[in-house]
Design an enzyme around this catalytic site. Structure first.
Site, short mmCIF file in Angstrom:
data_model
loop_
_atom_site.label_atom_id
_atom_site.label_comp_id
_atom_site.label_asym_id
_atom_site.label_seq_id
_atom_site.Cartn_x
_atom_site.Cartn_y
_atom_site.Cartn_z
N GLY A 241 0.76 -1.24 0.00
CA GLY A 241 0.00 0.00 0.00
C GLY A 241 0.79 1.29 0.00
O GLY A 241 0.21 2.37 -0.17
N GLU A 282 3.87 -6.78 1.91
CA GLU A 282 3.47 -7.16 0.54
C GLU A 282 3.51 -5.96 -0.40
O GLU A 282 2.49 -5.62 -1.01
CB GLU A 282 2.05 -7.74 0.56
CG GLU A 282 1.84 -8.92 1.49
CD GLU A 282 0.37 -9.30 1.63
OE1 GLU A 282 -0.50 -8.61 1.06
OE2 GLU A 282 0.10 -10.29 2.33
N PRO A 283 4.64 -5.29 -0.53
CA PRO A 283 4.66 -4.11 -1.40
C PRO A 283 4.64 -4.47 -2.88
O PRO A 283 5.25 -5.46 -3.28
CB PRO A 283 6.00 -3.45 -1.04
CG PRO A 283 6.87 -4.58 -0.60
CD PRO A 283 5.96 -5.59 0.05
N GLY A 284 3.93 -3.70 -3.67
CA GLY A 284 3.92 -3.89 -5.12
C GLY A 284 4.37 -2.61 -5.79
O GLY A 284 5.50 -2.47 -6.25
N ARG A 285 3.47 -1.62 -5.77
CA ARG A 285 3.72 -0.35 -6.45
C ARG A 285 5.05 0.30 -6.02
O ARG A 285 5.78 0.82 -6.86
CB ARG A 285 2.57 0.61 -6.13
CG ARG A 285 2.64 1.92 -6.86
CD ARG A 285 1.65 2.94 -6.26
NE ARG A 285 0.38 2.40 -5.89
CZ ARG A 285 -0.72 2.42 -6.66
NH1 ARG A 285 -0.68 3.00 -7.84
NH2 ARG A 285 -1.84 1.89 -6.23
N TYR A 325 -9.06 5.70 -12.29
CA TYR A 325 -8.93 6.35 -10.97
C TYR A 325 -8.70 7.87 -11.09
O TYR A 325 -8.32 8.50 -10.12
CB TYR A 325 -7.75 5.79 -10.19
CG TYR A 325 -7.61 4.28 -10.21
CD1 TYR A 325 -8.54 3.47 -9.56
CD2 TYR A 325 -6.53 3.69 -10.85
CE1 TYR A 325 -8.39 2.08 -9.58
CE2 TYR A 325 -6.38 2.31 -10.86
CZ TYR A 325 -7.32 1.52 -10.23
OH TYR A 325 -7.16 0.15 -10.25
N CYS A 354 -12.18 4.47 -28.77
CA CYS A 354 -13.48 5.12 -28.94
C CYS A 354 -14.21 5.27 -27.62
O CYS A 354 -15.28 4.67 -27.41
CB CYS A 354 -14.32 4.31 -29.91
SG CYS A 354 -13.51 4.20 -31.49
N GLU A 355 -13.62 6.01 -26.72
CA GLU A 355 -14.27 6.34 -25.44
C GLU A 355 -13.78 7.72 -25.04
O GLU A 355 -12.58 8.00 -25.12
CB GLU A 355 -13.84 5.36 -24.33
CG GLU A 355 -14.16 3.93 -24.60
CD GLU A 355 -14.98 3.28 -23.50
OE1 GLU A 355 -15.47 4.00 -22.59
OE2 GLU A 355 -15.13 2.06 -23.58
N1 LLP Z 1 -1.43 -7.08 -0.79
C1 LLP Z 1 -2.74 -7.17 -1.12
C2 LLP Z 1 -3.58 -8.15 -0.43
C3 LLP Z 1 -3.26 -6.34 -2.12
O1 LLP Z 1 -4.54 -6.43 -2.42
C4 LLP Z 1 -2.41 -5.42 -2.79
C5 LLP Z 1 -2.93 -4.55 -3.84
C6 LLP Z 1 -1.05 -5.38 -2.42
C7 LLP Z 1 -0.60 -6.21 -1.40
C8 LLP Z 1 -0.08 -4.45 -3.07
O2 LLP Z 1 -0.39 -3.12 -2.86
P1 LLP Z 1 0.59 -1.95 -3.33
O3 LLP Z 1 1.86 -2.05 -2.50
O4 LLP Z 1 0.91 -2.17 -4.75
O5 LLP Z 1 -0.16 -0.72 -3.09
N2 LLP Z 1 -4.80 -1.06 -9.70
C9 LLP Z 1 -4.66 -0.10 -8.61
C10 LLP Z 1 -4.04 -0.71 -7.39
C11 LLP Z 1 -4.78 -1.92 -6.85
C12 LLP Z 1 -4.12 -2.55 -5.66
C13 LLP Z 1 -4.75 -3.85 -5.34
N3 LLP Z 1 -4.16 -4.53 -4.23
C14 LLP Z 1 -3.89 1.11 -9.13
O6 LLP Z 1 -3.49 1.13 -10.29
O7 LLP Z 1 -3.70 2.07 -8.39
#
Ligand code: LLP
Length: 433
Positions: A241, A282-285, A325, A354-355
């Protein structure tokens, strides 16, 4: 060195001019920096090991599941957080050790649960009583222990976009504290369930440390209560997050995070390691977002009434975040405009779809551009390609990885034939007009 910067007025990724990528691979194309990616991974690991003896950083595969990037992240020592059988397949294929994989998500099917048990992953995180019962039933049939965690919904407002806020009771995710306690007791009593952890994930693109600290302390409070009942867990998982900086249009010259990785890790890990649990994140972004951009080409420009449009060869099917978003991504011309005669014009930067919602930026001051000019949509490493689609019959873009002056293609651009993949055209019933 900055990851993305102008050298001789040309925008570079590391030491490679983006124009070279476009010339060789075409556009639109996602471009990632290997150096920047590994630097961010190292920062996570360094910060986590500074506050905790055995931290577990599980990269959220949903942010970007490119197999080459996943392999790099697995080699760098990360674990994986997956949310479907498909992501579990990708994580195993990339070489993440099964005991470093966590499976989250509100709707795991029997096939997905079986796949996780076959692989022997670190834990399945149950998000409802029914899901816990399903895991228990399947484990019982297989006479195999299933390690589980429960995802608790702490009812904390993460103050982010409503579509990516997940930690309030009004959201579908996790269970309340009371329900989590009851589920932990049920799991403890079950012969084939082994409760190992408690997890929370309150949302994404959060730029304030406050809610994160609150969520970590919530988990600690619950684990204390569980310990009082004789239930001792191995880890507490604070989710992902951490937000990145999308706001700065001169991104090449600035930091790409609002909250520092080290500050975030310290804030979420300390309350947890203090009470002796393993910390899971659990970092992604925040790992991959700032390390990638989407390179596109101007096809046309046009003026309509008072509006000035820049029409790109990339659209919402390539990067849906602005549409979905109203997300702001910095956009830079690949050729730096330095002359004072080139006054920025307020434009809508749009795709060919086309949107009306197909835009990458609205009302954005941008230097004058001509057809053929390249532009870079920054901070696009996370939830960019991952959310791309074939809408409007458009082909998914290529992806390349840069290291120093070199680049390699890590995913080919789709070809027209991909639009027929899996289709059975002669399956229609006979029809004679
Ligand atoms: N763990 C869980 C259970 C999650 O659902 C998520 C993201 C993460 C970890 C990773 O979160 P992050 O560190 O990336 O914030 N498509 C959206 C973001 C959706 C996130 C969904 N869950 C966007 O483009 O902003």
């Amino acid at each position: 060195m900055k990851t993305f910067q102008y050298q001789n007025n040309l925008l570079h990724c590391e030491n490679l001019a983006l124009a070279e990528v476009a010339a060789a691979v075409g556009t639109p194309v996602y471009v990632y920096s290997q150096t920047a990616l590994l630097a961010r991974v190292e920062e996570f690991i360094r910060a986590a090991t500074a506050v905790s003896p055995h931290p577990h950083v599980a990269y959220a595969v949903k942010a970007n599941g490119n197999p080459a990037l996943l392999r790099l992240l697995a080699q760098a020592g990360l674990g994986a957080d997956v949310t479907s059988g498909g992501e579990l397949f990708l994580a195993l294929h990339a070489g993440f050790p099964p005991d470093k994989i966590i499976f989250s998500g509100v709707g795991k099917t029997r096939a997905e649960i079986e796949m996780a048990l076959d692989a022997g992953i670190k834990a399945l995180h149950a998000e409802s009583e029914m899901e816990l019962a399903a895991i228990g039933q399947i484990a019982n049939e297989r006479q195999q222990k299933a390690r589980i965690g429960v995802r608790v919904n702490p009812n904390i407002d993460a103050k982010t976009h409503p579509y990516i806020s997940t930690g309030l009771h009004a959201h579908k995710f996790g269970v309340s504290g009371e329900k989590a306690m009851a589920m932990m007791q049920q799991a403890t009593a079950h012969r084939w369930l082994e409760p190992v952890g408690l997890a929370a994930h309150i949302g994404s693109q959060i730029t304030d440390l406050g809610p994160f600290g609150e969520s970590a302390r919530f988990l600690v409070g619950m684990s204390d209560e569980l310990a009082g009942m004789g239930i001792h867990l191995n880890y507490l998982d604070v989710g992902g997050g951490l937000g990145i900086d999308y706001s700065d249009d001169s991104i090449v010259n600035r930091q790409s995070s609002i909250v520092d990785i080290t500050d975030w890790v310290t804030a979420v890990a300390q309350p947890i390691t203090q009470v002796g649990y393993q910390i899971v994140m659990e970092p992604g972004r925040s790992i991959i977002g700032p390390t990638g951009l989407l390179l596109a080409k101007v096809i046309y420009t046009k003026k309509q009434g008072e509006k000035q449009f820049i029409i790109l060869d990339a659209g919402m099917n390539d990067l849906v975040r602005p549409t979905l978003y109203q997300a702001h991504h910095p956009i830079l011309p690949a050729n730096e405009v330095t002359g004072s005669s080139e006054v920025p014009v307020t434009c809508d930067i749009v795709g060919p779809i086309c949107e009306t919602g197909d835009f990458l930026a609205r009302e954005r001051p941008f230097p004058p551009v001509r057809p053929g000019d390249l532009v870079a949509i920054m901070q696009a490493g996370a939830y960019g390609f991952a959310m791309a689609s074939n809408y409007n019959g458009r082909l998914r873009p290529a992806e390349v990885l840069v290291n120093g002056k070199q680049f390699r293609i890590i995913r080919q651009r789709q070809k027209l034939g991909h639009l027929l993949d899996g289709c059975i055209e002669d399956a229609v019933w006979e029809y004679t007009p």
